[in-house]
Design an enzyme around this catalytic site. Structure first.
Site, PDB file in Angstrom:
ATOM      1  N   GLU A  66      38.041  46.868  38.555  1.00  0.00           N
ATOM      2  CA  GLU A  66      38.271  47.863  37.509  1.00  0.00           C
ATOM      3  C   GLU A  66      37.479  49.127  37.841  1.00  0.00           C
ATOM      4  OE1 GLU A  66      37.542  46.340  33.587  1.00  0.00           O
ATOM      5  OE2 GLU A  66      37.805  48.294  32.621  1.00  0.00           O
ATOM      6  N   ASN A 111      39.576  47.416  30.213  1.00  0.00           N
ATOM      7  CA  ASN A 111      39.498  48.394  29.126  1.00  0.00           C
ATOM      8  C   ASN A 111      39.758  49.813  29.636  1.00  0.00           C
ATOM      9  OD1 ASN A 111      38.801  46.282  27.447  1.00  0.00           O
ATOM     10  ND2 ASN A 111      36.610  46.684  27.516  1.00  0.00           N
ATOM     11  N   ASN A 211      46.244  46.083  28.324  1.00  0.00           N
ATOM     12  CA  ASN A 211      45.070  45.227  28.432  1.00  0.00           C
ATOM     13  C   ASN A 211      44.468  44.965  27.055  1.00  0.00           C
ATOM     14  OD1 ASN A 211      42.716  44.043  30.068  1.00  0.00           O
ATOM     15  ND2 ASN A 211      41.658  45.523  28.763  1.00  0.00           N
ATOM     16  N   GLU A 212      44.267  43.709  26.717  1.00  0.00           N
ATOM     17  CA  GLU A 212      43.555  43.296  25.497  1.00  0.00           C
ATOM     18  C   GLU A 212      43.892  44.180  24.293  1.00  0.00           C
ATOM     19  OE1 GLU A 212      39.343  42.839  26.427  1.00  0.00           O
ATOM     20  OE2 GLU A 212      39.751  41.040  27.610  1.00  0.00           O
ATOM     21  N   TYR A 283      35.664  34.705  28.788  1.00  0.00           N
ATOM     22  CA  TYR A 283      34.329  34.789  29.387  1.00  0.00           C
ATOM     23  C   TYR A 283      33.447  33.776  28.675  1.00  0.00           C
ATOM     24  CZ  TYR A 283      35.957  39.089  31.542  1.00  0.00           C
ATOM     25  OH  TYR A 283      36.659  40.007  32.293  1.00  0.00           O
ATOM     26  N   GLU A 335      41.796  37.428  33.391  1.00  0.00           N
ATOM     27  CA  GLU A 335      40.345  37.686  33.389  1.00  0.00           C
ATOM     28  C   GLU A 335      39.657  36.385  33.010  1.00  0.00           C
ATOM     29  OE1 GLU A 335      38.656  41.057  31.319  1.00  0.00           O
ATOM     30  OE2 GLU A 335      40.493  42.212  31.653  1.00  0.00           O
ATOM     31  N   GLN A 392      34.868  39.905  37.912  1.00  0.00           N
ATOM     32  CA  GLN A 392      35.618  40.746  38.816  1.00  0.00           C
ATOM     33  C   GLN A 392      35.189  40.431  40.250  1.00  0.00           C
ATOM     34  OE1 GLN A 392      35.867  44.828  37.507  1.00  0.00           O
ATOM     35  NE2 GLN A 392      36.094  44.281  35.365  1.00  0.00           N
TER      36      GLN A 392
HETATM   37  O1  AHR Z   1      36.031  42.639  32.827  1.00  0.00           O
HETATM   38  C1  AHR Z   1      35.283  43.400  31.940  1.00  0.00           C
HETATM   39  C2  AHR Z   1      36.044  43.738  30.670  1.00  0.00           C
HETATM   40  O2  AHR Z   1      36.230  42.560  29.925  1.00  0.00           O
HETATM   41  C3  AHR Z   1      37.439  44.284  30.852  1.00  0.00           C
HETATM   42  O3  AHR Z   1      37.448  45.654  31.029  1.00  0.00           O
HETATM   43  C4  AHR Z   1      38.101  43.920  29.569  1.00  0.00           C
HETATM   44  O4  AHR Z   1      39.490  43.731  29.714  1.00  0.00           O
HETATM   45  C5  AHR Z   1      37.387  42.663  29.111  1.00  0.00           C
HETATM   46  O5  AHR Z   1      37.016  42.742  27.799  1.00  0.00           O
END
Ligand code: AHR
Length: 542
Positions: A66, A111, A211-212, A283, A335, A392
């Site tokens: 990113e 993001n 995205n999200e 995450y 992700e 990432q």
């Molecule tokens: O990977 C970091 C961030 O985590 C990304 O930008 C977003 O999509 C997610 O919330």
């Protein structure tokens, strides 16, 4: 035998929808306990190479870059560096990514993408504007954009997974980028690409529709129905430009969202017929809230991700039923990672700077063990999860860290590299009998988490084994049900006494792979021991 606190044996069958018990809640693969087990602490794995679940799509082991922190600038693009080539690409990083063999890389966000105008990043570099990225409050010089990313992908031997701005961006702008990338010539945007010096189209196949978009933190956040309609419009316009595209709609950002699953359902009610896949993100952290900072629970969190996969698929298939659609969606887990330390304050605020140090999570041994477990979960669900991205790749929540003089491998690099190296062919439908332990809120969890693959070309079988037991080694007996392999080809291992040990520029090898004694094979069986707190990969050959 089954009082709540007694250690138990759990039979784990790695196919979807097998007989269930209370443990089904923790994954599609978990099956009934075997109350008759009398094998003491010995775990058994039954391998029948005729019984496979699905071919593994290589894109299951993708990654993500990113425009965030030092991922792009300094990480892969640093024209002033002594380590850069004539394009400004870091040669050492390119070699490492090439060596890893990452099949697909998501770009440019995250993001970031929801406020990005792709036109700012193409054309003569001296004319590109410096822009404040409002997602991370950082300065983007736009010296690296779509064409540079395509050139970098080619150089490292990977495919692009392009993210589209459906926040501030329009469906028309999304289709224009497809035209810029995929049409040969004779249209406004394809001719612009040619004018920029790139005659050949890139034929980018996979695209993320935003995205999200469920997250209030997302630039351009909207309701599920609004997003579903916008995704449908974008998909129709993009398919008019290139009907061969594979399109991924934005699913929930994670089970923590109040709209979890309901978002997915409402989005798909609008755009099911126009897309091919739904995304999910996750995450995990060893935090007081999530795991009670208890490492034995933390190492079971991949099962919670497996539950998320099952729930998301249930919604996809519910909408499929509503639509009477012959099409089955696949999932893009685009992700996933451990991320909980560098997650607030200055770690996520660029203060208007160029290439600020953001999200520079330091990974320890237990994080790497869990990443191994997550890879096992992805492998077991390869029938419907066709693409996934370790988020990432460089410097930002990443397996590879750079400074001006070089780079080092974080702990999580190793399980990821082993999946890329050894998980080939098809997923084995294993039967696993393992002793278990009690985890609060999760019930009985097997100490041994095992996934397996078989390659049809050469018959190589690989087993991926997480031992969640923090204090004890476990003996494992592999029973070959059809044909027994002739030899053990390799056996790699990550373990250590200190779950909190980590690598750094000063001590880059503190947590590094060891070899496990190669198990011998006799009478259709292989017997060996995996140490406490370990992740091992063993490969056998015909
Ligand atoms: O990977 C970091 C961030 O985590 C990304 O930008 C977003 O999509 C997610 O919330």
């Amino acid at each position: 035998m089954f009082s709540a606190n007694r250690r138990r044996f759990l039979r784990q069958v790695s196919s979807a929808g097998i007989a269930c018990s209370a443990n089904l809640a923790f994954g599609r693969f978990l099956s009934a306990q075997t109350p008759t087990s009398n094998s003491g602490d010995l775990a058994r794995v039954y391998v029948d190479t005729r019984r496979t679940l699905a071919p593994i799509d290589r894109n299951l082991f993708g990654s993500f870059l990113e425009h965030l922190g030092r991922a792009i600038y300094e990480g892969i693009y640093d024209p002033g560096s002594k380590l850069a080539d004539s394009n400004g690409f870091r040669k050492d990083v390119m070699d490492e990514v090439h060596h890893l063999g990452v099949p697909i890389i998501r770009y440019p966000g995250g993001n970031f993408v929801s406020g990005y105008n792709w036109l700012d990043g193409v054309g003569p570099k001296q004319d590109r504007p410096q822009v404040l990225d409002k997602a991370w409050n950082a300065l983007n010089t736009n010296q690296f954009g779509t064409n540079e990313f395509m050139a970098w992908c080619k150089a490292v031997g990977t495919e692009p997974l392009m993210g589209l701005n459906l926040g501030t961006g329009t469906a028309e702008q999304a289709a224009a980028l497809v035209e810029y990338c995929n049409v040969e010539k004779g249209t406004r945007w394809s001719d612009l690409r040619r004018k920029h010096g790139y005659a050949e189209p890139y034929n980018v196949k996979h695209w993320c529709l935003g995205n999200e978009m469920d997250g209030p933190w997302q630039i351009g956040h909207m309701t599920a129905t609004e997003y579903g309609l916008k995704a449908q419009d974008a998909a129709r316009q993009m398919h008019a430009v290139d009907p061969s595209l594979q399109l991924i709609a934005c699913g929930s950002s994670g089970p923590f969202m109040p709209t979890y699953l309901e978002w997915d359902r409402e989005v798909l009610e609008q755009c099911y017929d126009y897309v091919d896949a739904l995304s999910l993100h996750r995450y995990v952290g060893n935090t007081a809230e999530e795991t009670g900072s208890d490492s034995s629970k933390y190492l079971a969190m991949n099962l919670s991700m497996e539950k998320q996969i099952g729930e998301t698929l249930a919604v996809c298939d519910l909408v499929r039923g509503h639509k009477r659609s012959p099409k089955k969606l696949w999932l893009s887990f685009d992700e996933w990672n451990v991320w909980y330390r560098a997650r607030s304050g200055d770690a996520v605020n660029g203060h208007g700077q160029e290439a600020p140090h953001l999200l520079e999570e330091v990974y320890n041994l237990e994080d790497a063990l869990l990443v191994g477990g997550i890879l096992n979960s992805l492998i077991r669900n390869a029938d419907r999860v066709k693409l996934a991205c370790l988020a990432q790749l460089i410097n930002v929540i990443a397996p590879i860290m750079t400074n001006p003089n070089g780079m080092f491998r974080q702990t999580i690099y190793y399980p990821y590299s082993w999946a890329l190296q050894f998980a080939r062919g098809s997923v084995l439908n294993l039967v696993v009998e393992s002793p278990t332990y009690d985890v609060s809120g999760m019930g009985q969890v097997p100490y041994l988490d095992v996934a397996g693959t078989v390659s049809p070309e050469d018959g190589k079988v690989s087993l991926f084994i997480l031992n969640r037991d923090l204090s004890k080694a476990h003996a494992i007996e592999v029973n070959w049900q059809d044909k027994s392999p002739a030899r053990t080809l390799s056996s790699v291992l990550l373990t250590g006494d200190d779950l909190k040990a980590f690598n750094s520029f000063e001590a880059p090898q503190k947590v590094s792979p060891k070899t496990l004694d190669k198990p011998s094979i006799a009478g259709g069986r292989a017997k060996f021991e995996v140490p406490a707190r370990s992740y091992a990969v063993i490969q056998w050959g015909a």
